[in-house]
Design a protein around this motif. Structure first.
Motif, mmCIF file in Angstrom:
data_model
loop_
_atom_site.group_PDB
_atom_site.id
_atom_site.type_symbol
_atom_site.label_atom_id
_atom_site.label_comp_id
_atom_site.label_asym_id
_atom_site.label_seq_id
_atom_site.Cartn_x
_atom_site.Cartn_y
_atom_site.Cartn_z
ATOM 1 N N LYS A 142 3.111 -5.764 -6.404
ATOM 2 C CA LYS A 142 3.378 -4.690 -5.381
ATOM 3 C C LYS A 142 1.919 -3.978 -5.415
ATOM 4 N N ASP A 194 14.876 -3.821 6.771
ATOM 5 C CA ASP A 194 15.524 -2.392 6.314
ATOM 6 C C ASP A 194 17.045 -2.467 6.430
ATOM 7 N N ASN A 251 12.755 0.285 -7.834
ATOM 8 C CA ASN A 251 12.986 0.363 -6.413
ATOM 9 C C ASN A 251 13.144 -0.990 -5.569
ATOM 10 N N ILE A 252 12.181 -1.888 -5.890
ATOM 11 C CA ILE A 252 12.482 -3.341 -5.750
ATOM 12 C C ILE A 252 13.783 -3.939 -5.916
ATOM 13 N N THR A 268 8.612 1.736 -9.643
ATOM 14 C CA THR A 268 8.399 0.645 -8.517
ATOM 15 C C THR A 268 9.071 -0.666 -8.543
ATOM 16 N N LEU A 278 15.396 -0.740 -2.497
ATOM 17 C CA LEU A 278 14.793 0.376 -1.837
ATOM 18 C C LEU A 278 13.372 0.117 -1.244
ATOM 19 N N ASP A 279 12.697 -0.796 -1.524
ATOM 20 C CA ASP A 279 11.224 -1.263 -1.367
ATOM 21 C C ASP A 279 11.187 -2.822 -1.518
ATOM 22 N N ARG A 280 10.222 -3.282 -0.918
ATOM 23 C CA ARG A 280 10.050 -4.744 -0.656
ATOM 24 C C ARG A 280 8.697 -5.035 -1.490
ATOM 25 N N THR A 299 5.016 -6.778 -2.253
ATOM 26 C CA THR A 299 3.810 -7.351 -1.553
ATOM 27 C C THR A 299 3.814 -9.029 -1.409
ATOM 28 N N TYR A 315 -0.139 -1.149 -3.207
ATOM 29 C CA TYR A 315 -0.272 -0.039 -2.075
ATOM 30 C C TYR A 315 -1.726 0.097 -1.577
#
Length: 251
Positions: free
Chosen positions: A23, A89, A64-65, A61, A69-71, A73, A25
């Motif tokens: 991941k 989503d 969340n993945i 983080t 809740l998140d993806r 990279t 950012y």
């Protein structure tokens, strides 16, 4: 426990698998921050696993993945054998509603709604009628030791009780996996122990529990620990083995 959870009994089935998960950012000015770096592991059905690390390590983080809740990279994330790493989503929301329950540090309750309303909230999105929502909420509150509190407001009960309400809400859709992000962070020691014993009880009933924490005494409740440091997997194994290794290094 519900029929769905009773049937979730194959403890050799891999329910979570991540492969080379990364991941990053991306920020203004062409800057980037690599938060997760090539993380791989598997979690089997019915396990109780703590994900441990200091603030900024990347553990939240990762949570969340795992909780859709998140993806990431890059890399792959298989949930029940399905690669969900790059789903949109809408698809992720559907997966969360069907398979996942969340418990957060700050409870995230609606303070002007009754406890029963808070617990039954996820059922609204599944178009379940009011009478059935109420019935299921009452049964779930009984399971977490809050029978008789259905019509109180969150402001009328203690912090520990509020976290029990949050756990009941997380369980209302009969999830196979329960994610808990620092669930005892706002609680005193005795109440924290009570909440952790509840997680242990739920795990014995067949729910896979994944717990994010930075506290050693909380991580002790989970037999297995995944240690994250600077975005990398530093350790993955029995919690007792990690403690023994740390003690030898200090000698």
């Amino acid at each position: 426990m519900t029929q769905q959870l009773q049937q979730s009994s194959d403890r050799h089935q891999i329910v979570i698998e991540v492969k080379n998960l990364c991941k990053t950012y991306f920020m203004a000015g062409g800057l980037s921050q690599n938060v997760l770096k090539n993380i791989s592991f598997q979690i089997k059905n019915g396990e109780f696993v703590s994900i441990m690390g200091h603030s900024g390590s990347g553990k939240s983080t990762l949570m969340n993945i795992l909780g859709c809740l998140d993806r990431p990279t890059s890399g792959d994330y298989f949930l029940d054998g399905e690669n969900v790493a790059q789903k949109d989503d809408t698809a992720l929301a559907h997966i969360r509603g069907e398979k996942i329950g969340f418990v957060f540090q700050n409870f995230n309750l609606l303070m002007k709604r009754t406890i029963a309303d808070n617990v039954s909230l996820p059922l609204i999105y599944r178009n379940i009628g009011e009478a059935e929502r109420r019935e299921r909420a009452v049964k779930m509150l009984e399971q977490v030791g809050l029978s008789g509190y259905e019509d109180r407001l969150p402001t009328q009960i203690s912090g520990g009780m509020q976290q029990r309400v949050a756990i009941a809400r997380a369980l209302i859709n009969n999830p196979a996996i329960l994610f808990a992000d620092e669930p005892t962070g706002n609680l005193d020691t005795q109440t924290s122990d009570e909440i952790m014993h509840l997680f242990c009880q739920l795990n014995r009933q067949g729910i896979t529990v994944v717990l994010v924490t930075h506290e050693d005494d909380v991580a002790d409740y989970a037999p297995r620990m995944i240690k994250i440091s600077d975005g990398r997997k530093e350790f993955d194994g029995l919690r007792a083995d990690y403690v023994k290794t740390a003690q030898k290094e200090q000698e």
